[in-house]
Design an enzyme around this catalytic site. Structure first.
Site, PDB file in Angstrom:
ATOM      1  N   ASP A  10      41.844  -6.426  17.888  1.00  0.00           N
ATOM      2  CA  ASP A  10      42.748  -7.099  16.965  1.00  0.00           C
ATOM      3  C   ASP A  10      43.047  -8.463  17.584  1.00  0.00           C
ATOM      4  OD1 ASP A  10      44.911  -8.154  15.626  1.00  0.00           O
ATOM      5  OD2 ASP A  10      46.097  -6.316  15.645  1.00  0.00           O
ATOM      6  N   TYR A 227      53.520  -1.299  26.079  1.00  0.00           N
ATOM      7  CA  TYR A 227      52.860  -1.273  24.787  1.00  0.00           C
ATOM      8  C   TYR A 227      52.646  -2.678  24.235  1.00  0.00           C
ATOM      9  CZ  TYR A 227      53.242   3.733  24.058  1.00  0.00           C
ATOM     10  OH  TYR A 227      53.100   5.071  24.138  1.00  0.00           O
ATOM     11  N   LYS A 230      49.131  -0.412  19.195  1.00  0.00           N
ATOM     12  CA  LYS A 230      48.382   0.855  19.217  1.00  0.00           C
ATOM     13  C   LYS A 230      46.901   0.531  19.301  1.00  0.00           C
ATOM     14  CE  LYS A 230      50.535   4.900  18.812  1.00  0.00           C
ATOM     15  NZ  LYS A 230      51.516   4.490  19.815  1.00  0.00           N
TER      16      LYS A 230
HETATM   17 MG   LIG Z   1      45.070  -2.639  14.040  1.00  0.00          MG
END
Ligand SMILES: [Mg+2]
Length: 381
Positions: A10, A227, A230
């Site tokens: 991403d 984090y 995800k």
């Molecule tokens: Mg994604």
């Protein structure tokens, strides 16, 4: 030997976290075309699911190749530049380092790689997911390769009857183990039923000694020490001739089972199988999506993709996902919709604990205070 690699990242969302901007896909396409021209790759395709770009590549460099991983890294740096230029959301968010060193392990992008000798007919399915985590593949892989109620080939195909071997990773302690199925089915399920920690990494046919499936198993949360998103996973499954048939590989997704992900990576939500056209989760950053791209690999080229969930036979799973999403959403900030505390991608808990630490009192004292103030002669009515 041929290697099929899916490397994904991403590097910026359009709009928010919902999709990839067409200019980023065009840039990735240019890079792939150049790499094919330079003979680094035999063939390659650009695909996306939600805000993730996937590079689907055929080559002869084997898994974990420095050349292939560096190529993917540089491609994602280029798509990051596009995202920055356009002010897209989270530009470069999966690139956790400034420099490439050897391979992508620990650098942010996820990858699934599978090396094989091409069969006369080589059908493969590339699954790409958005808004969930690598353990999302545990349930369907179990059904494809171990459950005769899903895969009749396990009972009636001589090449499948001996079963499959599952390689499982423990993402917390960075160790791995093999389970010999069907003999160790119940042992396997004890672990992979906890998909936040135990993830199926690969599946191999015991009869053919051929690898049938490979997943991406990186967890950004653990890599980065905190984090940062995800780790939306990918999965490669080879099909037919002693491996599950295409229909047996797709069948598990006719049930919209629950995965961790969705809004802020911090909720349980149903996994919705969709066509490429509908792989743009916008309701509550969900429901988490999965697309299935079917290819025939032939002489090192990728024929396809066939958009395998663009089939009304999966409408019922999509309806089920919407119904389950409505049901879970009504829990708001309560578990089991919200993830358990230790799995939250975002949390205010640490700051909160610090801020109100001195207000917590031992329960024994609280009980004593409350008893002392109660009337001694009270009667219960
Ligand atoms: Mg994604």
């Amino acid at each position: 030997m041929t290697t099929l690699s899916i490397i994904k990242a991403d590097t910026g969302g359009f709009v928010g976290h919902s999709a990839v901007h067409p200019d980023m896909l065009a840039t990735a396409q240019d890079w792939l075309r150049t790499a094919i021209g330079d003979r680094l790759l035999l063939d390659g395709k650009v695909a996306s699911c939600g805000d993730d770009i996937s590079l689907i590549m055929i080559h002869e460099h084997g898994p974990d190749s420095e050349n292939i991983h560096e190529f993917a890294w540089n491609t994602f740096r280029a798509t990051t530049q596009v995202a920055k230029r356009l002010g897209l959301y989270g530009a470069g968010q999966d690139l956790l380092s400034d420099a490439f060193s050897g391979n992508l392990r620990g650098l942010g992008p996820g990858y699934a790689e599978l090396e094989f000798t091409e069969r006369p007919s080589e059908p493969v399915i590339c699954f790409l997911a958005d808004k969930t985590e690598p353990g999302a593949w545990n349930l369907p892989l179990y059904k494809m390769f171990a459950d005769p109620f899903n895969t009749p080939g396990l009972v009636i195909d001589e090449k499948m009857h001996a079963g499959f071997c599952f390689e499982v990773y423990d993402l917390y302690e960075e160790k791995r183990i093999n389970f010999d199925c069907p003999a160790e089915l119940y042992d396997l399920l004890m672990f992979i039923g906890a998909p936040a920690r135990y993830v199926v990494h690969a599946v191999e046919s015991k009869t053919l000694s051929e690898q049938g499936a490979a997943t991406s198993t990186q967890r950004l949360s653990l890599i980065a020490g905190k984090y940062v998103g995800k780790d939306d996973p990918v999965l490669i499954v080879r099909c037919q001739s002693g491996l599950p048939a295409v229909g047996e590989v797709l069948e598990p997704f006719s049930f919209a089972y629950t995965v961790a992900g969705a809004m802020r990576g911090s909720h349980h939500a149903p996994f919705m199988p969709v066509s490429v056209e509908h792989a743009h989760p916008s309701r509550f950053d969900g429901p988490p999506r999965v697309v299935a791209l079917g290819f025939q690999v032939h002489d090192g080229t990728l024929l396809g993709p066939r958009d395998l969930f663009a089939d009304p036979a999966f409408d019922r799973a999509r309806d089920q996902a919407n119904t389950a999403m409505d049901y879970l959403r009504r829990h708001g900030p309560f578990e089991p919709h919200r993830l358990p505390l230790e799995d939250l991608e975002y949390t205010t808990m640490r700051a909160l604990e610090k801020r109100i630490a001195e207000r917590w009192q031992p329960m024994a004292d609280a009980a004593a205070v409350s008893l002392a103030t109660e009337p001694t002669s009270a009667t219960t009515v």
